[in-house]
Write a protein that holds these residues in place. Structure first.
Motif, PDB file in Angstrom:
ATOM      1  N   ALA A 176      -7.788   9.658   5.566  1.00 10.86           N
ATOM      2  CA  ALA A 176      -7.045   9.838   4.313  1.00 10.86           C
ATOM      3  C   ALA A 176      -7.730   9.100   3.157  1.00 10.86           C
ATOM      4  O   ALA A 176      -7.790   9.617   2.037  1.00 10.86           O
ATOM      5  CB  ALA A 176      -5.612   9.348   4.479  1.00 10.86           C
ATOM      6  N   LEU A 177      -8.247   7.920   3.418  1.00  9.74           N
ATOM      7  CA  LEU A 177      -8.895   7.153   2.351  1.00  9.74           C
ATOM      8  C   LEU A 177     -10.197   7.804   1.896  1.00  9.74           C
ATOM      9  O   LEU A 177     -10.505   7.836   0.700  1.00  9.74           O
ATOM     10  CB  LEU A 177      -9.137   5.712   2.812  1.00  9.74           C
ATOM     11  N   PHE A 178     -10.976   8.337   2.829  1.00 10.09           N
ATOM     12  CA  PHE A 178     -12.186   9.055   2.432  1.00 10.09           C
ATOM     13  C   PHE A 178     -11.830  10.342   1.681  1.00 10.09           C
ATOM     14  O   PHE A 178     -12.484  10.699   0.694  1.00 10.09           O
ATOM     15  CB  PHE A 178     -13.052   9.368   3.653  1.00 10.09           C
ATOM     16  N   LEU A 179     -10.801  11.026   2.151  1.00  8.32           N
ATOM     17  CA  LEU A 179     -10.328  12.221   1.452  1.00  8.32           C
ATOM     18  C   LEU A 179      -9.876  11.872   0.040  1.00  8.32           C
ATOM     19  O   LEU A 179     -10.174  12.607  -0.916  1.00  8.32           O
ATOM     20  CB  LEU A 179      -9.177  12.852   2.245  1.00  8.32           C
ATOM     21  N   TYR A 180      -9.155  10.786  -0.100  1.00 12.88           N
ATOM     22  CA  TYR A 180      -8.703  10.305  -1.409  1.00 12.88           C
ATOM     23  C   TYR A 180      -9.891  10.114  -2.347  1.00 12.88           C
ATOM     24  O   TYR A 180      -9.894  10.617  -3.486  1.00 12.88           O
ATOM     25  CB  TYR A 180      -7.950   8.993  -1.200  1.00 12.88           C
ATOM     26  N   GLY A 181     -10.915   9.415  -1.872  1.00 14.78           N
ATOM     27  CA  GLY A 181     -12.092   9.172  -2.707  1.00 14.78           C
ATOM     28  C   GLY A 181     -12.823  10.445  -3.081  1.00 14.78           C
ATOM     29  O   GLY A 181     -13.232  10.625  -4.234  1.00 14.78           O
ATOM     30  N   MET A 182     -12.983  11.340  -2.116  1.00 11.12           N
ATOM     31  CA  MET A 182     -13.708  12.582  -2.393  1.00 11.12           C
ATOM     32  C   MET A 182     -12.935  13.475  -3.361  1.00 11.12           C
ATOM     33  O   MET A 182     -13.519  14.023  -4.308  1.00 11.12           O
ATOM     34  CB  MET A 182     -13.973  13.318  -1.086  1.00 11.12           C
ATOM     35  N   VAL A 184       0.836  -1.200   0.000  1.00  9.65           N
ATOM     36  CA  VAL A 184       0.000   0.000   0.000  1.00  9.65           C
ATOM     37  C   VAL A 184       0.872   1.253   0.000  1.00  9.65           C
ATOM     38  O   VAL A 184       0.556   2.244  -0.669  1.00  9.65           O
ATOM     39  CB  VAL A 184      -0.965  -0.002   1.203  1.00  9.65           C
ATOM     40  N   TYR A 185       1.980   1.215   0.740  1.00 12.06           N
ATOM     41  CA  TYR A 185       2.899   2.357   0.688  1.00 12.06           C
ATOM     42  C   TYR A 185       3.364   2.608  -0.740  1.00 12.06           C
ATOM     43  O   TYR A 185       3.404   3.765  -1.197  1.00 12.06           O
ATOM     44  CB  TYR A 185       4.114   2.130   1.593  1.00 12.06           C
ATOM     45  N   TYR A 186       3.715   1.560  -1.459  1.00 15.13           N
ATOM     46  CA  TYR A 186       4.219   1.748  -2.822  1.00 15.13           C
ATOM     47  C   TYR A 186       3.133   2.241  -3.779  1.00 15.13           C
ATOM     48  O   TYR A 186       3.451   2.919  -4.771  1.00 15.13           O
ATOM     49  CB  TYR A 186       4.882   0.469  -3.330  1.00 15.13           C
ATOM     50  N   GLU A 187       1.880   1.967  -3.489  1.00 12.68           N
ATOM     51  CA  GLU A 187       0.805   2.592  -4.267  1.00 12.68           C
ATOM     52  C   GLU A 187       0.917   4.104  -4.131  1.00 12.68           C
ATOM     53  O   GLU A 187       0.813   4.851  -5.114  1.00 12.68           O
ATOM     54  CB  GLU A 187      -0.565   2.141  -3.760  1.00 12.68           C
ATOM     55  N   GLY A 188       1.102   4.558  -2.891  1.00  8.27           N
ATOM     56  CA  GLY A 188       1.246   5.997  -2.656  1.00  8.27           C
ATOM     57  C   GLY A 188       2.515   6.565  -3.258  1.00  8.27           C
ATOM     58  O   GLY A 188       2.501   7.666  -3.819  1.00  8.27           O
ATOM     59  N   LEU A 189       3.611   5.821  -3.166  1.00  8.52           N
ATOM     60  CA  LEU A 189       4.868   6.301  -3.733  1.00  8.52           C
ATOM     61  C   LEU A 189       4.764   6.458  -5.246  1.00  8.52           C
ATOM     62  O   LEU A 189       5.245   7.447  -5.811  1.00  8.52           O
ATOM     63  CB  LEU A 189       6.010   5.342  -3.388  1.00  8.52           C
ATOM     64  N   ASP A 237       1.809  -0.674  14.767  1.00 10.17           N
ATOM     65  CA  ASP A 237       2.707  -1.789  14.494  1.00 10.17           C
ATOM     66  C   ASP A 237       3.348  -1.672  13.113  1.00 10.17           C
ATOM     67  O   ASP A 237       4.479  -2.100  12.897  1.00 10.17           O
ATOM     68  CB  ASP A 237       1.973  -3.132  14.648  1.00 10.17           C
ATOM     69  N   PHE A 238       2.622  -1.083  12.160  1.00  7.10           N
ATOM     70  CA  PHE A 238       3.155  -0.811  10.826  1.00  7.10           C
ATOM     71  C   PHE A 238       2.853   0.649  10.480  1.00  7.10           C
ATOM     72  O   PHE A 238       1.721   1.099  10.641  1.00  7.10           O
ATOM     73  CB  PHE A 238       2.515  -1.713   9.758  1.00  7.10           C
ATOM     74  N   GLU A 239       3.841   1.375   9.995  1.00  7.11           N
ATOM     75  CA  GLU A 239       3.634   2.770   9.598  1.00  7.11           C
ATOM     76  C   GLU A 239       3.381   2.910   8.105  1.00  7.11           C
ATOM     77  O   GLU A 239       2.845   3.922   7.650  1.00  7.11           O
ATOM     78  CB  GLU A 239       4.879   3.597   9.932  1.00  7.11           C
ATOM     79  N   ASP A 240       3.748   1.884   7.334  1.00  5.16           N
ATOM     80  CA  ASP A 240       3.824   2.042   5.875  1.00  5.16           C
ATOM     81  C   ASP A 240       2.490   2.261   5.191  1.00  5.16           C
ATOM     82  O   ASP A 240       2.347   3.135   4.342  1.00  5.16           O
ATOM     83  CB  ASP A 240       4.566   0.847   5.255  1.00  5.16           C
ATOM     84  N   TYR A 241       1.466   1.479   5.546  1.00  3.80           N
ATOM     85  CA  TYR A 241       0.189   1.618   4.835  1.00  3.80           C
ATOM     86  C   TYR A 241      -0.466   2.965   5.109  1.00  3.80           C
ATOM     87  O   TYR A 241      -1.136   3.530   4.237  1.00  3.80           O
ATOM     88  CB  TYR A 241      -0.768   0.476   5.197  1.00  3.80           C
ATOM     89  N   GLY A 242      -0.269   3.507   6.311  1.00  5.10           N
ATOM     90  CA  GLY A 242      -0.827   4.822   6.619  1.00  5.10           C
ATOM     91  C   GLY A 242      -0.219   5.895   5.747  1.00  5.10           C
ATOM     92  O   GLY A 242      -0.924   6.799   5.265  1.00  5.10           O
ATOM     93  N   LEU A 243       1.090   5.805   5.527  1.00  8.31           N
ATOM     94  CA  LEU A 243       1.747   6.754   4.633  1.00  8.31           C
ATOM     95  C   LEU A 243       1.244   6.574   3.209  1.00  8.31           C
ATOM     96  O   LEU A 243       1.020   7.569   2.504  1.00  8.31           O
ATOM     97  CB  LEU A 243       3.268   6.552   4.687  1.00  8.31           C
ATOM     98  N   GLY A 244       1.048   5.334   2.781  1.00  2.24           N
ATOM     99  CA  GLY A 244       0.495   5.093   1.444  1.00  2.24           C
ATOM    100  C   GLY A 244      -0.860   5.751   1.274  1.00  2.24           C
ATOM    101  O   GLY A 244      -1.122   6.398   0.251  1.00  2.24           O
TER     102      GLY A 244
END
Length: 374
Positions: free
Chosen positions: A288-294, A68-73, A353-360
Motif C-alpha cells: 500500500a505504501l509503494f502504491l501510495y507513492g507511485m 497513521v490511521y488518522y493520516e488515512g482518515l 497485533d495492531f490493525e490501525d496503521y495498515g488501514l491508514g
C-alpha cells in the motif's frame, strides 16, 4: 486436431481477457466503496477513539499506529467530507487533550506522529489547543543542537511531515531547515541509505555485514514504504520554494524506480525486497505504501505514467481483490516490528497485533487511486 487447436486458442483468449480485466483501473465508485467499507469496519470496532489499546501491554490511543490511521482518515475526509469522520478525529485528539504520548517533552518521532492530524484539524478549525503541544514539543527540540534522534527509518514518516506542516503554518523556515538537517543525518551521517541500491536499511542493525539468507542486504518492505510516505507527505505540506525540495523529489523517484522491478507478479511486494524467499508471500502494508507513492507521483507529474501505471494497477487490484474481507478487515497485514521475520505468519486471515496503521496505509493509497481514476 482442429477442434483441439480451436479449444486451446479459446482458452488462451479467455485467459488473456481475464488478465487484461484484472489489470484495468477501478471505477471511482469502487475505490470509494472500499475506503468506506474498510474504514467503517474500524470505526465500528473502536467506537470510542480515546479508548486505550491493549495488546502485549496497555497503551494510550495517541500512539503511532493509531496516528497513521488518522493520516488515512483525514485523506478520506478530504474526498468525502463526512462529519462523522471529522468528529471521530476531533474526539480522538480531544480525548488526549491534544497532547502527545509521553508528554510534550518527548523527542521521539513515534510520539510526534499524532501531530500530523492535530495540525490538519487546527487548519480546519483554528483552536489554539490543537497545536499547542505538538508545536511546543518541536520547539523544544529546536532549542538544542541535537539532530540524530531519527535513528530508524520509520521515524521519517512519523515526524518529517510535522516539521513541514509547521513551516507552512507559521511561515518560519527554521522548521524545514531542522527537518532537512535531521533527515540528512539519518541518510548520510548514520548511513542508513544505500545509494547503490537506492533503498534504506531499517536501522544500524541491518547494515552490512548483516545479510538475508540469500546473501543480499536486508531491505524491509514496510520500512522503505515509510520513507516513501515520508517523502510524499513532506512534499505535500512543504512550501513550493523550499530550497531542499528537490532532494525529497529525487529520493522519491529513486526509491520507486528501485522497487519497481521487485514487485511480485501478483501485484504485492514481499516483506524482504531483495530476498523473496525470506518469509515470502503477500503483504499489504508495504504494498500500500509503494502504491501510495507511485499513484501520488503520477498524479503530481513526478513519475512517468506509462512506466508506473502497470505496477499501480497490479498493486491496487492485488489489495482490492485479495486483501479486503467482506466486512472490511484487511488481510495479509504484517504486524509491528522492524524486519521480515516479525509478525509472521502473514496470511489472509491472520490478525496483526495492531490493525490501525495498515488501514491508514491503505486509505492513503486509495485516496490517490481515487484521484488517478480521473
Amino acid at each position: 486436431m482442429q477442434i483441439r487447436r480451436i479449444t486451446a486458442m479459446l482458452a488462451l483468449l479467455i485467459f488473456a481477457a481475464s488478465v487484461s480485466k484484472a489489470q484495468e483501473l477501478p471505477t471511482k465508485e469502487a475505490v470509494m466503496d472500499q475506503m468506506v467499507l474498510t474504514n467503517q469496519y474500524f470505526m465500528e470496532k473502536w467506537p470510542d477513539p480515546g479508548q486505550n489499546v491493549i495488546t502485549n501491554k496497555e497503551r494510550t490511543s495517541n500512539l503511532w499506529t493509531r496516528a497513521v490511521y488518522y493520516e488515512g482518515l483525514m485523506a478520506l475526509y478530504g474526498l468525502k467530507p463526512d462529519k462523522a469522520y471529522y468528529d471521530y478525529a476531533v474526539k480522538w485528539g480531544a480525548s488526549h487533550g491534544w497532547d502527545l504520548r509521553n508528554g510534550t517533552q518527548t523527542r521521539h518521532a513515534d510520539n510526534h506522529c499524532a501531530g500530523q492530524t492535530y495540525i490538519m484539524l487546527y487548519e480546519i478549525d483554528q483552536q489554539p489547543e490543537r497545536i499547542e503541544h505538538i508545536q511546543s514539543s518541536i520547539d523544544g527540540m529546536m532549542d538544542t543542537y541535537k539532530i540524530n534522534d531519527w535513528d530508524w527509518i520509520d521515524a521519517l514518516q512519523m515526524a518529517m511531515p510535522v516539521f513541514a506542516q509547521l513551516t507552512s503554518l507559521t511561515g518560519d523556515a527554521k522548521y524545514s531547515e531542522r527537518m532537512y538537517e535531521m533527515y540528512m543525518d539519518t541518510k548520510v551521517t548514520q548511513g542508513l541509505f544505500n545509494p547503490h541500491d537506492d533503498l534504506w536499511w531499517r536501522d544500524s542493525d541491518f547494515r552490512p555485514p548483516y545479510a538475508e539468507p540469500n546473501g543480499n542486504d536486508c531491505y524491509w518492505s514496510r520500512g522503505n514504504g515509510w520513507v516513501v510516505a515520508a517523502m510524499v507527505r513532506t512534499l505535500e505540506f512543504l512550501p513550493a520554494d523550499d530550497p531542499h525540495r528537490f532532494e525529497y523529489v529525487q529520493m522519491l523517484q529513486r526509491m520507486l524506480k528501485a522497487v519497481l522491478p521487485v514487485q511480485r507478479t501478483d501485484g504485492f511486494w514481499n516483506v524482504s525486497l531483495h530476498d523473496p524467499t525470506h518469509f515470502e508471500g503477500k503483504e499489504t502494508s508495504g504494498t500500500a505504501l509503494f502504491l501510495y507513492g507511485m499513484a501520488w507521483g503520477v498524479n503530481n507529474g513526478l513519475l512517468e505514467k506509462e512506466v508506473y501505471m502497470p505496477a499501480i494497477k497490479k498493486a491496487w487490484n492485488a489489495i482490492a481483490s485479495e486483501s479486503i474481507h467482506d466486512n472490511g478487515f484487511l488481510g495479509y497485514l504484517q504486524g509491528t516490528g522492524k524486519e521480515p521475520k516479525d509478525g509472521q505468519p502473514v496470511t489472509y486471515t491472520s490478525k496483526p497485533d495492531f490493525e490501525d496503521y495498515g488501514l491508514g496505509c491503505f486509505l492513503l493509497a486509495a485516496t490517490e487511486m481515487y484521484k488517478l481514476v480521473d
